[in-house]
Scaffold this motif. Sequence first.
Motif, short mmCIF file in Angstrom:
data_model
loop_
_atom_site.label_atom_id
_atom_site.label_comp_id
_atom_site.label_asym_id
_atom_site.label_seq_id
_atom_site.Cartn_x
_atom_site.Cartn_y
_atom_site.Cartn_z
N LEU A 275 0.16 -7.51 2.57
CA LEU A 275 1.59 -7.30 2.39
C LEU A 275 2.02 -5.95 2.97
O LEU A 275 3.05 -5.84 3.64
CB LEU A 275 1.95 -7.38 0.90
N HIS A 276 1.21 -4.92 2.71
CA HIS A 276 1.51 -3.61 3.28
C HIS A 276 1.53 -3.66 4.81
O HIS A 276 2.35 -3.00 5.46
CB HIS A 276 0.49 -2.59 2.79
N SER A 277 0.63 -4.46 5.39
CA SER A 277 0.52 -4.51 6.85
C SER A 277 1.75 -5.12 7.52
O SER A 277 1.99 -4.91 8.70
CB SER A 277 -0.73 -5.30 7.26
N ILE A 278 2.53 -5.89 6.76
CA ILE A 278 3.74 -6.49 7.34
C ILE A 278 5.00 -5.83 6.77
O ILE A 278 6.10 -6.37 6.87
CB ILE A 278 3.78 -8.02 7.11
N GLY A 279 4.81 -4.67 6.16
CA GLY A 279 5.96 -3.87 5.74
C GLY A 279 6.54 -4.17 4.38
O GLY A 279 7.64 -3.69 4.06
N LEU A 280 5.82 -4.92 3.55
CA LEU A 280 6.29 -5.20 2.20
C LEU A 280 5.63 -4.26 1.21
O LEU A 280 4.43 -4.01 1.27
CB LEU A 280 5.99 -6.66 1.82
N ARG A 281 6.43 -3.75 0.28
CA ARG A 281 5.92 -2.81 -0.70
C ARG A 281 5.57 -3.53 -2.00
O ARG A 281 6.30 -4.42 -2.44
CB ARG A 281 6.97 -1.73 -0.99
N VAL A 282 4.45 -3.13 -2.58
CA VAL A 282 4.03 -3.65 -3.88
C VAL A 282 4.09 -2.48 -4.87
O VAL A 282 3.50 -1.44 -4.65
CB VAL A 282 2.58 -4.19 -3.81
N PRO A 283 4.90 -2.60 -5.95
CA PRO A 283 5.59 -3.80 -6.44
C PRO A 283 7.09 -3.84 -6.12
O PRO A 283 7.79 -4.72 -6.60
CB PRO A 283 5.40 -3.68 -7.94
N GLU A 284 7.57 -2.87 -5.33
CA GLU A 284 9.03 -2.78 -5.12
C GLU A 284 9.61 -4.06 -4.52
O GLU A 284 10.69 -4.52 -4.93
CB GLU A 284 9.35 -1.59 -4.21
N ASP A 285 8.90 -4.65 -3.54
CA ASP A 285 9.39 -5.87 -2.89
C ASP A 285 8.78 -7.14 -3.47
O ASP A 285 9.41 -8.20 -3.46
CB ASP A 285 9.08 -5.82 -1.39
N ILE A 286 7.57 -7.02 -3.96
CA ILE A 286 6.87 -8.20 -4.50
C ILE A 286 5.75 -7.72 -5.43
O ILE A 286 5.07 -6.73 -5.15
CB ILE A 286 6.30 -9.07 -3.35
N SER A 287 5.60 -8.38 -6.57
CA SER A 287 4.55 -8.03 -7.53
C SER A 287 3.29 -8.85 -7.25
O SER A 287 3.36 -9.98 -6.75
CB SER A 287 5.03 -8.30 -8.96
N VAL A 288 2.14 -8.27 -7.59
CA VAL A 288 0.85 -8.94 -7.39
C VAL A 288 -0.01 -8.74 -8.64
O VAL A 288 -0.08 -7.62 -9.18
CB VAL A 288 0.10 -8.37 -6.17
N THR A 289 -0.65 -9.81 -9.09
CA THR A 289 -1.61 -9.69 -10.20
C THR A 289 -2.94 -10.29 -9.80
O THR A 289 -3.01 -11.17 -8.94
CB THR A 289 -1.10 -10.42 -11.47
N GLY A 290 -4.00 -9.83 -10.45
CA GLY A 290 -5.35 -10.34 -10.22
C GLY A 290 -5.94 -10.93 -11.48
O GLY A 290 -5.23 -11.24 -12.44
N PHE A 291 -7.26 -11.10 -11.47
CA PHE A 291 -7.97 -11.64 -12.63
C PHE A 291 -9.43 -11.24 -12.52
O PHE A 291 -10.03 -11.42 -11.47
CB PHE A 291 -7.85 -13.16 -12.68
N ASP A 292 -10.01 -10.65 -13.54
CA ASP A 292 -11.42 -10.27 -13.69
C ASP A 292 -11.58 -8.79 -14.02
O ASP A 292 -12.53 -8.40 -14.68
CB ASP A 292 -12.29 -10.59 -12.46
N ASN A 293 -10.68 -7.93 -13.48
CA ASN A 293 -10.77 -6.48 -13.68
C ASN A 293 -12.06 -5.90 -13.09
O ASN A 293 -12.82 -5.21 -13.77
CB ASN A 293 -10.66 -6.10 -15.16
N ILE A 294 -12.28 -6.14 -11.80
CA ILE A 294 -13.38 -5.47 -11.11
C ILE A 294 -12.91 -4.07 -10.71
O ILE A 294 -11.72 -3.76 -10.70
CB ILE A 294 -13.85 -6.26 -9.86
N ASP A 295 -13.85 -3.20 -10.37
CA ASP A 295 -13.53 -1.80 -10.10
C ASP A 295 -12.55 -1.62 -8.95
O ASP A 295 -11.77 -0.67 -8.94
CB ASP A 295 -14.82 -1.03 -9.80
N ASP A 296 -12.56 -2.53 -7.98
CA ASP A 296 -11.69 -2.40 -6.81
C ASP A 296 -10.21 -2.44 -7.17
O ASP A 296 -9.37 -1.91 -6.43
CB ASP A 296 -11.99 -3.51 -5.80
N THR A 297 -9.86 -3.06 -8.29
CA THR A 297 -8.44 -3.13 -8.66
C THR A 297 -7.90 -1.76 -9.05
O THR A 297 -6.71 -1.49 -8.86
CB THR A 297 -8.23 -4.11 -9.84
#
Length: 353
Positions: A275-297
């Motif tokens: 999303l960042h690569s195409i100029g969209l901001r997270v979360p200002e333009d679009i929200s994103v959620t994950g699942f598992d809570n690995i360290d990378d999040t």
Amino acid sequence: MKKITMQQIADHLGVSKFVVSKALSGKGGVNETTKERVIQAASQLGYFTQKNGYVKNAIPANIPLPTVPSKGSVLVLMPNIRFQNKESLYWGKVLEGISRELELQGLGMIIISEPQGDHFLHAINPEGIRGMVGVGQIATSLLLEAHRTGFPMVLVDHEDYLIPSDTIFANNPDGITKVVHHLIGLGHRKLHFLGNSAFSRSFRDRWIGFRSTLEDNNIQPQADHDDMLMLEGIETGQFQEHFIEWAKTRIDANSLPTALVCANDSIAVTVTAALHSIGLRVPEDISVTGFDNIDDTLRSQPSITTVNVPKEQLGQRAVRKLLDRLANPGTAYEKILIAVDVVHRDSTAGPNQ
């Protein structure tokens, strides 16, 4: 209950008892299609649920056998597919939980990560083996081989309807419901699920939970044949280019969702970068959620709202269930769900449209 015999299975399929015996013994001599038919019929007729519904493996005398502690050891079957290994941010934690609980119980652990064919257990000395824990996605043929030993078996984050066993899962439907309610509470009505329901049982349960929660809130979910429900290369992020094309098409059509609910954290991290690569901001333009809570999040920019799966606890609970099964062999099999909670971070906000 009347005993189910190999002859009954043979009659049911219209094949010889010899063919059934070969297929169930794992000795070869039967093609894979016939073997799968025999296994499925045996399962449907209740053959595997019988006390002697398995075949003990003969162990060749010329194969070296691992030594085990006096109190015994537990086999941990974790085939190294889909990055299921101890280096994984998810599976590695599950394995740590198994190891810790076995150590507390005074039991050893033998990890089988690279099984060769359907006869990987021939090299294991049954003396001193207490049972098995299967971790992650495991082929039916391997589970059948494990079942033939007669050892009790507990599966973590996986189940196979042909193989009777206890199973341990995170409460996937409950977790995804909490995430969706969080997003709806922020004002989102255009939500989209990203994953592949064929990838794992957990992914399928998360998709079903997502769809049901939207319907309960009078929000129309995406169709079952949606492109974002058939992502390929989830482990490696190879779907990124496909996702970017999809997102651009949605932008052009003015139909971009306001929130993306990802089946796991790896997808969420990849999607956020895309999303960042195409100029969209997270979360200002679009929200994103994950699942598992690995360290990378937590390291992602922004940090990702996710569902915490107590990964070590999954492993610990599997060992405890295995010991309970050893102590109470006649009780009904159980599917145990471990509670999960939402971790609120910086990738979610109210919709900007």
